[in-house]
Design a protein around this motif. Structure first.
Motif, PDB file in Angstrom:
ATOM      1  N   ALA A  81       0.834  -1.201   0.000  1.00  0.00           N
ATOM      2  CA  ALA A  81       0.000   0.000   0.000  1.00  0.00           C
ATOM      3  C   ALA A  81       0.872   1.255   0.000  1.00  0.00           C
ATOM      4  CB  ALA A  81      -0.927  -0.010   1.209  1.00  0.00           C
ATOM      5  N   GLU A  82       1.999   1.219   0.695  1.00  0.00           N
ATOM      6  CA  GLU A  82       2.906   2.368   0.665  1.00  0.00           C
ATOM      7  C   GLU A  82       3.482   2.561  -0.739  1.00  0.00           C
ATOM      8  OE1 GLU A  82       7.043   4.126   2.594  1.00  0.00           O
ATOM      9  OE2 GLU A  82       5.996   2.520   3.656  1.00  0.00           O
ATOM     10  N   VAL A  83       3.829   1.449  -1.392  1.00  0.00           N
ATOM     11  CA  VAL A  83       4.318   1.542  -2.773  1.00  0.00           C
ATOM     12  C   VAL A  83       3.242   2.133  -3.675  1.00  0.00           C
ATOM     13  CG1 VAL A  83       5.060   0.209  -4.790  1.00  0.00           C
ATOM     14  CG2 VAL A  83       5.956  -0.351  -2.526  1.00  0.00           C
ATOM     15  N   ALA A  84       1.990   1.708  -3.466  1.00  0.00           N
ATOM     16  CA  ALA A  84       0.882   2.203  -4.294  1.00  0.00           C
ATOM     17  C   ALA A  84       0.684   3.704  -4.139  1.00  0.00           C
ATOM     18  CB  ALA A  84      -0.402   1.460  -3.943  1.00  0.00           C
ATOM     19  N   SER A  85       1.080   4.243  -2.982  1.00  0.00           N
ATOM     20  CA  SER A  85       0.958   5.686  -2.774  1.00  0.00           C
ATOM     21  C   SER A  85       2.071   6.456  -3.484  1.00  0.00           C
ATOM     22  CB  SER A  85       0.993   6.009  -1.268  1.00  0.00           C
ATOM     23  OG  SER A  85       2.291   5.795  -0.730  1.00  0.00           O
ATOM     24  N   LYS A  86       3.103   5.732  -3.921  1.00  0.00           N
ATOM     25  CA  LYS A  86       4.251   6.369  -4.570  1.00  0.00           C
ATOM     26  C   LYS A  86       4.345   6.068  -6.067  1.00  0.00           C
ATOM     27  CE  LYS A  86       7.052   6.090  -0.328  1.00  0.00           C
ATOM     28  NZ  LYS A  86       8.254   5.498   0.309  1.00  0.00           N
ATOM     29  N   ILE A  87       3.823   4.927  -6.479  1.00  0.00           N
ATOM     30  CA  ILE A  87       3.909   4.502  -7.886  1.00  0.00           C
ATOM     31  C   ILE A  87       2.504   4.279  -8.423  1.00  0.00           C
ATOM     32  CG2 ILE A  87       4.745   2.725  -9.465  1.00  0.00           C
ATOM     33  CD1 ILE A  87       7.062   2.230  -7.567  1.00  0.00           C
ATOM     34  N   GLU A  88       2.165   4.990  -9.475  1.00  0.00           N
ATOM     35  CA  GLU A  88       0.817   4.933 -10.022  1.00  0.00           C
ATOM     36  C   GLU A  88       0.562   3.607 -10.742  1.00  0.00           C
ATOM     37  OE1 GLU A  88      -2.894   5.990 -10.264  1.00  0.00           O
ATOM     38  OE2 GLU A  88      -1.386   7.279  -9.305  1.00  0.00           O
ATOM     39  N   GLY A  89      -0.618   3.042 -10.507  1.00  0.00           N
ATOM     40  CA  GLY A  89      -1.008   1.810 -11.171  1.00  0.00           C
ATOM     41  C   GLY A  89      -2.474   1.525 -10.919  1.00  0.00           C
TER      42      GLY A  89
END
Length: 244
Positions: A81-89
């Motif tokens: 979830a933290e990655v999702a807040s930084k990398i769009e997808g």
């Protein structure tokens, strides 16, 4: 629709500290996982989500992409979830960082299923061939409805075969695809009662009414939990042991 493959790689481990950096045929395990995942035809990006600079540096040394995330995350889903807040997808696939033999075809099948059911979480199952595994609480079982959606996950043998009829049992594989909005909602939900009892976080999704599609595969997990497992993986890679 953009699919991001995320490999959580935590440095700390009670049984195997620094596990992602353990060498398998002279390459760190995280590199084996990354290279296998990168064979996927459906992923737009592969990224390692780690809590440690050494792992980040190792990934970048072989040309991979890594994101440094909080050391306070309790689960891989929180880290993703933290990655999702930084990398769009649009979709994020949670891929175990301790399965160096992961098959890209399995990942592709999850993404393909997600494109057909974009409002669902997607995971996988494989047939159990061992009677011992059916009763093993460390082997999580899953049952699905006729549409292929999960009815329940359990450490117990489900269903209970009271009729003593021939029945196929399925093992749940710990790989998940989350649509972005569901991922954001999921990690902010409190632990559910069934999740706390079984210690299976996917039950939080079911208890809150989310649909989980389950694709079937013949992939057999070969995970690395202890230093002794390294030799088993090396023997498979060297052709000394058979691998499905």
């Amino acid at each position: 629709m953009k699919a991001i493959g995320v490999i959580p790689a935590r440095y700390g481990s009670t049984r195997f500290p620094g596990k992602p950096l353990a060498l398998i045929h002279n390459k760190p395990m995280i590199q084996h996982v990354y290279e296998q995942v990168s064979k996927s035809k459906e992923l737009d990006l592969v990224v390692v989500a780690t809590d440690h600079e050494l792992i980040k540096a190792a990934v970048e040394s072989f040309g991979g992409k890594a994101v440094l995330t909080s050391a306070d995350h309790e689960t891989g889903s929180d880290r993703i979830a933290e990655v999702a807040s930084k990398i769009e997808g649009d979709f994020y696939v949670n891929i175990q960082g301790d399965e160096p033999l992961i098959k890209a075809e399995l990942i592709d099948s999850l993404v393909q299923a997600a494109k057909e059911s974009p409002e669902s979480v997607v995971t996988a199952k494989t047939e159990i061939h061992s009677e011992e595994d059916i009763d093993n609480p460390n082997v999580v079982k899953v049952v699905t409805n006729q549409s292929g959606s999960a009815l329940y996950f359990s450490r117990s043998a489900i269903p209970f075969n009271r009729a003593k009829k021939e029945h196929t049992y399925y093992k749940h594989l710990g790989i998940y695809l989350y649509p972005k909005e569901i991922l954001k909602e999921f990690v902010n939900l409190p632990q559910s009662s069934l999740e706390e009892v079984e210690m299976l976080e996917q039950l939080r999704l079911l208890e809150n009414g989310f649909d989980i599609k389950v694709v079937e595969t013949n992939y057999e997990v070969v995970g690395v939990d202890t230093p002794e497992d390294i030799q088993k993986v090396e023997e498979i890679l060297g052709g000394l042991k058979q691998y499905v």
